[in-house]
Design a protein around this motif. Structure first.
Motif, PDB file in Angstrom:
ATOM      1  N   UNK A 139       3.009   2.601 -17.439  1.00 24.61           N
ATOM      2  CA  UNK A 139       2.247   2.894 -16.231  1.00 24.61           C
ATOM      3  C   UNK A 139       1.142   1.868 -16.027  1.00 24.61           C
ATOM      4  N   UNK A 140       0.438   1.536 -17.121  1.00 25.15           N
ATOM      5  CA  UNK A 140      -0.634   0.553 -17.014  1.00 25.15           C
ATOM      6  C   UNK A 140      -0.077  -0.810 -16.603  1.00 25.15           C
ATOM      7  N   UNK A 141       1.087  -1.169 -17.180  1.00 26.28           N
ATOM      8  CA  UNK A 141       1.712  -2.451 -16.822  1.00 26.28           C
ATOM      9  C   UNK A 141       2.077  -2.489 -15.346  1.00 26.28           C
ATOM     10  N   UNK A 142       2.705  -1.403 -14.879  1.00 26.36           N
ATOM     11  CA  UNK A 142       3.072  -1.342 -13.467  1.00 26.36           C
ATOM     12  C   UNK A 142       1.831  -1.429 -12.590  1.00 26.36           C
ATOM     13  N   UNK A 143       0.786  -0.722 -13.004  1.00 30.56           N
ATOM     14  CA  UNK A 143      -0.462  -0.759 -12.245  1.00 30.56           C
ATOM     15  C   UNK A 143      -1.032  -2.162 -12.195  1.00 30.56           C
ATOM     16  N   UNK A 144      -0.944  -2.882 -13.324  1.00 33.13           N
ATOM     17  CA  UNK A 144      -1.436  -4.257 -13.382  1.00 33.13           C
ATOM     18  C   UNK A 144      -0.730  -5.133 -12.354  1.00 33.13           C
ATOM     19  N   UNK A 145       0.610  -5.028 -12.295  1.00 37.73           N
ATOM     20  CA  UNK A 145       1.358  -5.937 -11.431  1.00 37.73           C
ATOM     21  C   UNK A 145       1.362  -5.531  -9.969  1.00 37.73           C
ATOM     22  N   UNK A 146       1.190  -4.238  -9.690  1.00 36.67           N
ATOM     23  CA  UNK A 146       1.155  -3.814  -8.295  1.00 36.67           C
ATOM     24  C   UNK A 146      -0.277  -3.728  -7.790  1.00 36.67           C
ATOM     25  N   UNK A 147      -1.138  -3.126  -8.615  1.00 37.35           N
ATOM     26  CA  UNK A 147      -2.521  -2.930  -8.179  1.00 37.35           C
ATOM     27  C   UNK A 147      -3.260  -4.243  -8.009  1.00 37.35           C
ATOM     28  N   UNK A 148      -2.901  -5.235  -8.847  1.00 34.94           N
ATOM     29  CA  UNK A 148      -3.566  -6.523  -8.770  1.00 34.94           C
ATOM     30  C   UNK A 148      -3.444  -7.161  -7.392  1.00 34.94           C
TER      31      UNK A 148
ATOM     32  N   UNK B 132      -2.831  11.245 -17.314  1.00 34.65           N
ATOM     33  CA  UNK B 132      -1.962  10.087 -17.518  1.00 34.65           C
ATOM     34  C   UNK B 132      -2.005   9.155 -16.318  1.00 34.65           C
ATOM     35  N   UNK B 133      -2.142   9.723 -15.119  1.00 38.65           N
ATOM     36  CA  UNK B 133      -2.097   8.880 -13.927  1.00 38.65           C
ATOM     37  C   UNK B 133      -3.322   7.983 -13.828  1.00 38.65           C
ATOM     38  N   UNK B 134      -4.341   8.249 -14.655  1.00 45.28           N
ATOM     39  CA  UNK B 134      -5.509   7.364 -14.668  1.00 45.28           C
ATOM     40  C   UNK B 134      -5.114   5.979 -15.173  1.00 45.28           C
TER      41      UNK B 134
ATOM     42  N   UNK C 185      -4.781  -0.049 -15.053  1.00 40.97           N
ATOM     43  CA  UNK C 185      -3.989  -1.276 -14.920  1.00 40.97           C
ATOM     44  C   UNK C 185      -4.341  -2.019 -13.653  1.00 40.97           C
ATOM     45  N   UNK C 186      -4.567  -1.272 -12.560  1.00 37.57           N
ATOM     46  CA  UNK C 186      -4.911  -1.896 -11.292  1.00 37.57           C
ATOM     47  C   UNK C 186      -6.243  -2.623 -11.349  1.00 37.57           C
ATOM     48  N   UNK C 187      -7.227  -2.012 -12.022  1.00 39.80           N
ATOM     49  CA  UNK C 187      -8.550  -2.642 -12.134  1.00 39.80           C
ATOM     50  C   UNK C 187      -8.426  -3.967 -12.876  1.00 39.80           C
ATOM     51  N   UNK C 188      -7.754  -3.913 -14.053  1.00 36.75           N
ATOM     52  CA  UNK C 188      -7.622  -5.129 -14.862  1.00 36.75           C
ATOM     53  C   UNK C 188      -6.835  -6.185 -14.089  1.00 36.75           C
ATOM     54  N   UNK C 189      -5.746  -5.730 -13.439  1.00 35.06           N
ATOM     55  CA  UNK C 189      -4.916  -6.666 -12.685  1.00 35.06           C
ATOM     56  C   UNK C 189      -5.692  -7.351 -11.590  1.00 35.06           C
ATOM     57  N   UNK C 190      -6.464  -6.576 -10.824  1.00 35.57           N
ATOM     58  CA  UNK C 190      -7.216  -7.164  -9.732  1.00 35.57           C
ATOM     59  C   UNK C 190      -8.200  -8.210 -10.227  1.00 35.57           C
TER      60      UNK C 190
ATOM     61  N   UNK D  71       0.837  -1.199   0.000  1.00 35.51           N
ATOM     62  CA  UNK D  71       0.000   0.000   0.000  1.00 35.51           C
ATOM     63  C   UNK D  71       0.874   1.252   0.000  1.00 35.51           C
ATOM     64  N   UNK D  72       2.075   1.133   0.602  1.00 34.27           N
ATOM     65  CA  UNK D  72       3.014   2.248   0.562  1.00 34.27           C
ATOM     66  C   UNK D  72       3.320   2.599  -0.884  1.00 34.27           C
ATOM     67  N   UNK D  73       3.678   1.561  -1.675  1.00 30.58           N
ATOM     68  CA  UNK D  73       4.006   1.809  -3.077  1.00 30.58           C
ATOM     69  C   UNK D  73       2.786   2.325  -3.829  1.00 30.58           C
ATOM     70  N   UNK D  74       1.643   1.685  -3.603  1.00 30.85           N
ATOM     71  CA  UNK D  74       0.424   2.034  -4.315  1.00 30.85           C
ATOM     72  C   UNK D  74      -0.002   3.479  -4.058  1.00 30.85           C
ATOM     73  N   UNK D  75      -0.032   3.866  -2.773  1.00 29.50           N
ATOM     74  CA  UNK D  75      -0.485   5.203  -2.424  1.00 29.50           C
ATOM     75  C   UNK D  75       0.523   6.268  -2.798  1.00 29.50           C
TER      76      UNK D  75
END
Lengths: 492, 197
Positions: free
Chosen positions: A386-395, A329-331, A336-341, A301-305
């Motif tokens: 960014x989307x890739x990173x979001x996928x792997x962290x947000x998931x 862009x930050x969207x 990525x997080x939504x898809x990853x989860x 959550x530290x990384x995510x937030x």
């Protein structure tokens, strides 16, 4: 293991849909209010400071329009204070989560949820709108209100996860929760949209609209939410999770004698007569899996937030892109997080195990972070990375905070005799929020003393730490997977 | 501030009678036709033995002020801040025109008095200082040597940040109506059959 498409949908009634949507939108409203606060920071700091001029020129007149408000002497001090407000909020949110989880298991979930939503809405209204209408600007008042806001908002997450856990049993939980945990990202998008459309009327109207909508959400939840299928007489068995499955097995049995029917009915009554007792805080803490996942979630959550709060600032200061573009862009990180989860929840449902999926995703995330830190000055490539990173962290982040918390709170060790879901969710998310709060301060410290590359290495380190905490669970689950596979081959 | 009345035959007297104003003590008053409010359009405090003049803000709408024949040693420019209509000032000759000679079309010394005539709009000055107003505001004169940044049309509030009127009635009407509707629908379909837990 993988339920048939027909069976999967037939187990859900319209009650399930309403419970899903109400809890989804409760958290959407909450997160959108946090996002609007982030987006109006520039307007608020303009309101709190006098106009800045070269020292040779006289100040602008009339003074009421240009010079009167001097809560802070310049925008840098105001920005520092706004950052401090964020940290205060996260700390009180974390503390509140520990308490609210315990409360949620003891009181009626619907009351706690509505109270949290409506109370937080009132506090936000006073914070942003009343202070502006009364022209009352006071640092201590703002801090006190924001602490109260953190405590009230913390009531929402454990309650919504518990309601979802009540309605959605173990099968398909990963996928449903993965889809559902998109609520935070949807909230961010809604908040950004609200802020940009109402901001021109004045930031106090942004707070007014946000808090009014949130209050309305609390009212709707109060009148419309069924916190558990028990309230309408449906039963969810936590292991099979499906009433239709029971019916099928009934139909396959030979015609039952009267005696057997009576015995079954007596058993059912006995189970219903003993309502589950709420678990103690320390007991919940010591449940298997809670501590490792909590610590892993703190790092994650530290990384995510930190991405959530600092990304626009990083994009505009490193690449020089204007703030509106950086916001848009930050969207992609959220997407990525939504898809990853969702995808990872689905995979973990098929496998029946969550830890391997999370561990693998986090290892890939470390690579993605390094790749993103070397992103070229090109918006399309940056968005893709960014989307890739979001996928792997947000998931994994979404999974731990929702599906896994539900797993932990409904595990076999409790044997259905204890209400632990809200407490466990509170513990996991509380620890996570403490990590996020610490991260706010650390990121700004590292960035000012060193540089952005070191911040990214810090993120990689934290992600690695996450993996380390999960290793004991990973080993356990892999071992049980191998054991069940050898059992199957032996049976064949 | 000073007893007596406007001196007969002085510049303020002439101005007042020609502009159909009323003499009231040392002031020349005029009633605004549209709003009915009474403004001071002229002020005559000559021969008043004033040593210090600090606050004339009540007369900020004055077009003409006479301070002559007073033993004033110095006069701060800030006294005249906000006097956007001022076009004629008579001062003791030892004082300079407020805002400097650059702020007046015509300045001259006639014997014991200094006359400053015709206030120049500070916004048009192209000298070594240019008055740039921040975003959403325009420069307007605010007294000799002064300028004010007033908000452009439809902008208002602190630093002219706010634009337009928020449609509060429509927003809350829609929000309240839909909340009631959704709550009702959900209560009927969901909670009506709920058992007490």
């Amino acid at each position: 293991m993988w339920p048939c498409h027909r069976d999967f949908l037939s187990q859900y009634t319209h009650h399930h849909l309403v419970a899903f949507l109400l809890t989804f939108f409760s958290y959407v409203l909450l997160h959108s209010s946090r996002k609007t606060f982030s987006n109006v920071k520039i307007s608020i700091s303009a309101q709190w400071t006098p106009s800045i001029l070269n020292s040779t020129l006289p100040p602008y007149s009339p003074g009421e329009t240009w010079e009167e408000n001097c809560l802070f002497s310049d925008s840098q001090e105001a920005t520092l204070f706004l950052g401090a407000l964020d940290t205060i909020f996260l700390f009180s949110y974390a503390v509140g989560l520990y308490i609210s989880g315990v409360i949620g298991d003891r009181l009626n979930l619907r009351y706690v949820l509505s109270f949290g939503l409506c109370g937080s809405a009132v506090v936000e209204f006073v914070f942003g709108t009343v202070t502006e209408w009364m022209a009352f600007y006071n640092v201590y008042f703002y801090c006190g209100l924001w602490v109260l806001n953190g405590l009230l908002q913390s009531a929402v997450w454990p309650c919504v996860v518990t309601v979802m856990g009540n309605w959605f049993g173990k099968s398909g939980r990963g996928f449903v929760f993965g889809l559902w945990s998109a609520c935070a990202s949807v909230g961010n998008i809604l908040g950004a949209f609200l802020a940009s459309s109402v901001l021109k009327y004045g930031y106090e109207y942004v707070f007014l609209v946000t808090s009014a909508v949130q209050f309305a959400g609390g009212v709707v939840v109060f009148f419309g939410l069924l916190s558990s299928p028990k309230e309408v007489g449906l039963r969810i068995d936590s292991e099979t999770g499906l009433l239709p499955v029971e019916r099928d097995s009934d139909s396959h049995r030979p015609l039952m004698s009267d005696e057997e029917e009576e015995e079954e009915e007596e058993e059912e009554e006995r189970v219903c007569d003993a309502p589950p007792t709420p678990i103690g805080f320390l007991q919940a803490f010591c449940l298997p899996g809670v501590i490792p996942y909590s610590l892993a979630y703190a790092c994650l959550k530290l990384v995510n937030y930190s991405f959530f709060f600092w990304l626009p600032f990083y994009l505009s200061s490193n690449f020089g892109w204007p703030e509106a573009q950086a916001d848009r862009l930050s969207i992609w990180y959220d997407v990525g997080g939504i898809i990853g989860g969702t995808v990872q929840g689905l995979i973990s449902d098929v496998l029946g195990k969550r830890a391997p999926v999370i561990a693998l995703s986090l290892l890939m995330a470390m690579g993605a972070l390094v790749g993103y830190s070397h992103s070229p000055n090109d918006q399309v490539v940056n968005a893709a990375l960014l989307a890739t990173t979001g996928f792997f962290i947000g998931g994994p982040s979404n999974m731990i905070s929702s599906a896994i918390s539900a797993d932990l709170g409904r595990q076999d060790a409790l044997q259905g005799s204890q209400e632990a879901l809200a407490t466990v969710t509170g513990i996991v998310d509380g620890t996570g929020s403490l990590g996020a709060a610490a991260g706010q301060y650390l990121v700004s410290l590292i960035e000012s003393k060193l540089n952005w590359m070191c911040v990214f290495y810090f993120f990689v380190l934290m992600t690695g730490g996450s993996v380390v905490f999960i290793i004991p669970l990973l080993v356990g689950e892999l071992r049980s997977m191998c054991r069940s596979r050898t059992l199957q081959t032996h049976q064949l | 501030m000073c007893n007596g009345t406007v001196v007969n035959g002085s510049a303020v007297w002439d101005f007042c009678t020609s502009s159909a104003g009323q003499i009231d003590g040392r002031c020349c008053l005029q009633t605004d036709n549209t709003s009915g409010a009474v403004h001071i359009t002229g002020l005559d405090v000559s021969y008043c033995n004033l040593i210090v003049v600090e606050d004339l803000s009540e007369a900020s709408t004055a077009l003409m002020i006479d301070l002559s024949f007073n033993p004033i040693s110095n006069l701060s420019d800030l006294v005249f801040e906000g006097f956007s209509q001022l076009f004629y000032v008579i001062l003791p000759s030892n004082l300079t025109c407020p805002g400097g000679n650059a702020s007046w079309e015509k300045t001259e010394v006639k014997g014991e008095v200094r006359v400053c005539e015709g206030q120049i709009n500070a916004c048009n000055q192209t000298g070594h200082i240019s008055w740039d107003c921040p975003q959403n505001s325009l420069c307007s004169p605010y007294g000799p040597g002064f300028f004010a940044c007033s908000c452009v049309e439809s902008f208002h509030g602190y630093k002219c940040l706010r634009e337009g009127e928020f449609p509060i009635v429509e927003v809350f009407g829609i929000l309240g109506g839909s909340t009631i509707l959704v709550s009702l629908v959900l209560w009927v379909t969901q909670r009506r059959k709920a058992k007490a837990m």
